[in-house]
Enzyme design. Structure first.
Site, PDB file in Angstrom:
ATOM      1  CD  GLU A  87      -1.690  -2.360   1.741  1.00 48.79           C
ATOM      2  OE1 GLU A  87      -2.576  -3.250   1.825  1.00 48.79           O
ATOM      3  OE2 GLU A  87      -0.502  -2.532   2.122  1.00 48.79           O
TER       4      GLU A  87
ATOM      5  CG  PHE B 108     -10.511 -10.068  10.870  1.00 49.88           C
ATOM      6  CD1 PHE B 108      -9.285 -10.432  11.418  1.00 49.88           C
ATOM      7  CD2 PHE B 108     -10.662 -10.130   9.487  1.00 49.88           C
ATOM      8  CE1 PHE B 108      -8.240 -10.852  10.611  1.00 49.88           C
ATOM      9  CE2 PHE B 108      -9.625 -10.554   8.671  1.00 49.88           C
ATOM     10  CZ  PHE B 108      -8.412 -10.918   9.229  1.00 49.88           C
ATOM     11  CD  GLN B 109      -7.851  -7.656   7.402  1.00 50.07           C
ATOM     12  OE1 GLN B 109      -8.695  -7.478   6.526  1.00 50.07           O
ATOM     13  NE2 GLN B 109      -6.632  -8.127   7.143  1.00 50.07           N
TER      14      GLN B 109
ATOM     15  CG  MET C  70      21.117  13.900   5.623  1.00 49.19           C
ATOM     16  SD  MET C  70      22.369  15.011   4.920  1.00 49.19           S
ATOM     17  CE  MET C  70      21.614  15.419   3.353  1.00 49.19           C
TER      18      MET C  70
END
Length: 565
Positions: A56, A118-119, A477
């Site tokens: 994602e 759930f989720q 960096m």
């Protein structure tokens, strides 16, 4: 409803897809999961191009790249719970860099929201601080209005991300879509036109100025006002400085251009700010990496701030002439007037002498490859006209310093949030948006390893992105700061244990080549940067190279380190 007009009853998922098509969405970046399966089923035979990223995070950064080069909202879809939470970094990144996104997240069914189903994740609570606005669809009849408003809010005023959270049960309900939807948001009316009195004050300030300077930020690019900026600068004979995100809004090869200002800006740009008597900020938010210690920032200047977001004006730097306006509208009004200064030729000659005496610099040798040289050769082989995307870090600063952006909308980078892993998927989104352009992802070996799984997308869709890894086997960096401020105590910044990037690319069916010296660089760039196939070029550069010059934290812009005559 007219009885002679046939209406089609759609379920919520089909309705959502149709509403996206009504908004002329041509590309959708996403990853399926349980809560969005009805929406994915509705996408199955629709003309919208769906790009299945492998994470994602890759989806939302790709959408950011798409939005950066087109100005249109990038559209993302992810499932509930972990799918949605994996988007948080990208949403924050887009919010800080003013990128228009419409982010669609799945949600558990309305009846079980709040039960730790759930989720389930509280998407609205988590994204409220990092979006322009967010919605949770409670009634399917609201969906047409919500989608229309989301695209309007994302792309108007100061652009930014908008989230639409869609409970799964909404996808199964039925709706007859209206023929049209009007946006009516009384509380959201961004001002795009400047106050004439404030423009008059600006013109008067210009007329008295002998040391003016224009600071151009990303707001100029969002407003598509680069040509007007050039006209303003040329007619007034006013030097121009860019912020990091404003690069490309003014041609780098123009005689009035002083370069980028800030922590790793040019000596002449930072000096000009310190010595100016009039600082005209157009579309920049006075970020701390730009200003350095505010006590020493533009101490002699009358400050003009043109910004479409009134909250930014006066937030960090005291402003003498505030102008709330879209950058294009403000520049149109300015260019309608008589742009006359009190005489700037002596000022320009002084700054040009500074630029010649204290240029950006780097050392080359026969044994090791200089990272700055890599960037200059990318510019050479692309004629300065490629779209270039980066992550954050040393390679980002070297690209900003040495590529020389001569045209607008060719620069994609993570500015405000500084997101590792951004550059490669952002380049994918940019290439899908602009298939006619060369797109180069300049990435560090650290950041690339955060989103390298998107190589699968490049191969699957045969996207001709060129991936140039500036590989110093360090978190560069971080290492530079440890060398400079932490007595060379390199605590966990050495990343010599890493994959063979050439073999990795080949495992995805993508050409790869390793470069260790300048001749190999020429051989690789002269062929691989110019063809129409994806390629990965692993450039093994000096491990201990520094980004110079530098303004240390807490110091003023006049206190630069690493300046070399």
């Amino acid at each position: 409803m007219d009885g002679n007009v046939k209406t089609v009853e759609l379920n919520g998922a089909d309705a959502l897809v149709q509403l996206l098509m009504n908004e002329n969405v041509d590309v959708l970046f996403g990853y399926p999961g349980g809560a969005v399966l009805p929406i994915y089923d509705a996408l199955y035979d629709k003309p919208i191009k769906h790009v299945l990223t492998r994470h994602e995070q890759g989806a939302i950064h790709a959408a950011e790249g798409y939005a950066r080069v087109t100005g249109k909202p990038g559209v993302v879809i992810a499932t509930s719970g972990p799918g949605a939470t994996n988007l948080i970094t990208g949403i924050t990144d887009a919010m800080m860099d003013s990128l228009p996104l419409v982010v669609i997240t799945g949600q558990v069914a309305s009846a079980v929201i709040g039960s730790d189903a759930f989720q389930e994740a509280d998407v609205i609570g988590m994204t409220s601080p990092i979006t322009k606005h967010n919605y949770q669809v409670r009634d399917l009849q609201d969906l047409p209005r919500i989608v229309k408003e989301a695209f309007h809010i994302a792309s108007s005023g100061r652009p930014g991300p908008v989230v639409i959270d869609v409970p799964k049960n909404i996808s199964a309900q039925k709706i007859e879509l209206p023929e049209s939807v009007e946006v009516h948001l009384p509380g959201y009316q961004p001002n795009v036109s400047p106050n004439p009195l404030q423009i008059k004050k600006l013109m008067e300030a210009i007329s008295y100025s002998t040391k003016p300077v224009i600071l151009a930020g990303a707001g100029v690019l969002h407003a598509k006002a680069s040509e007007l900026l050039v006209q303003f600068a040329e007619r007034g004979r006013i030097p121009v400085i860019n912020t990091l995100l404003g690069l490309g809004s003014f041609p780098a090869n123009h005689s009035l251009f002083l370069g980028m200002a800030g922590m790793h800006g040019t000596f002449v740009a930072n000096t000009a700010i310190c010595e100016s008597d009039l600082l005209i900020n157009i579309g920049a938010r006075f970020d701390d990496r730009l200003t350095g210690n505010l006590k020493y920032f533009a101490p002699n200047a009358k400050v003009v701030h043109i910004d479409i977001d009134p909250a930014e004006i006066g937030k960090n730097v005291k402003t003498d002439i505030p102008i709330v306006s879209d950058a294009r509208e403000a520049l149109l009004k300015i260019c309608e007037g008589n742009i006359v200064t009190a005489g700037t030729e002596e000022w320009i000659q002084k700054l040009q002498a500074d630029a010649e005496k204290y240029p950006l610099w780097f050392d080359r040798d026969d044994e090791e490859l200089s990272p700055q040289h890599v960037i200059t050769r990318i510019h050479h082989y692309t004629d300065g006209d490629a779209i270039v995307a980066t992550d954050v870090g040393q390679h980002q600063m070297w690209t900003a310093q040495f590529y020389g952006f001569e045209k607008p909308h060719n620069w994609i980078t993570s500015g405000g949030l500084g997101t590792m892993g951004f550059g490669f998927p952002a380049a994918i989104g940019a290439q899908l948006a602009r298939p006619d352009k060369k797109v180069i992802a300049v990435v560090g070996d650290g950041g690339f390893q955060m989103t390298l799984q998107e190589l699968a997308v490049v191969r699957e869709l045969n996207i001709p992105v060129k991936i140039v890894i500036v590989n110093n086997q360090y978190l560069g960096m971080v290492r530079q700061w440890q060398e400079t401020f932490y007595k060379e105590r390199y605590s966990y910044s050495d990343i010599q244990v890493q994959p063979d990037f050439v073999k990795l690319a080949e495992s995805y069916g993508i050409r790869g080549i390793k470069v260790t010296n300048e001749q190999q660089l020429e051989d690789a760039f002269s062929t691989m940067l110019l063809d129409d196939e994806p390629v990965l070029i692993d450039c093994c550069v000096k491990r201990l190279e520094l980004v110079n010059p530098m303004v240390a934290p807490g110091k003023g812009l006049h206190e630069m380190m690493g300046v070399k005559p």
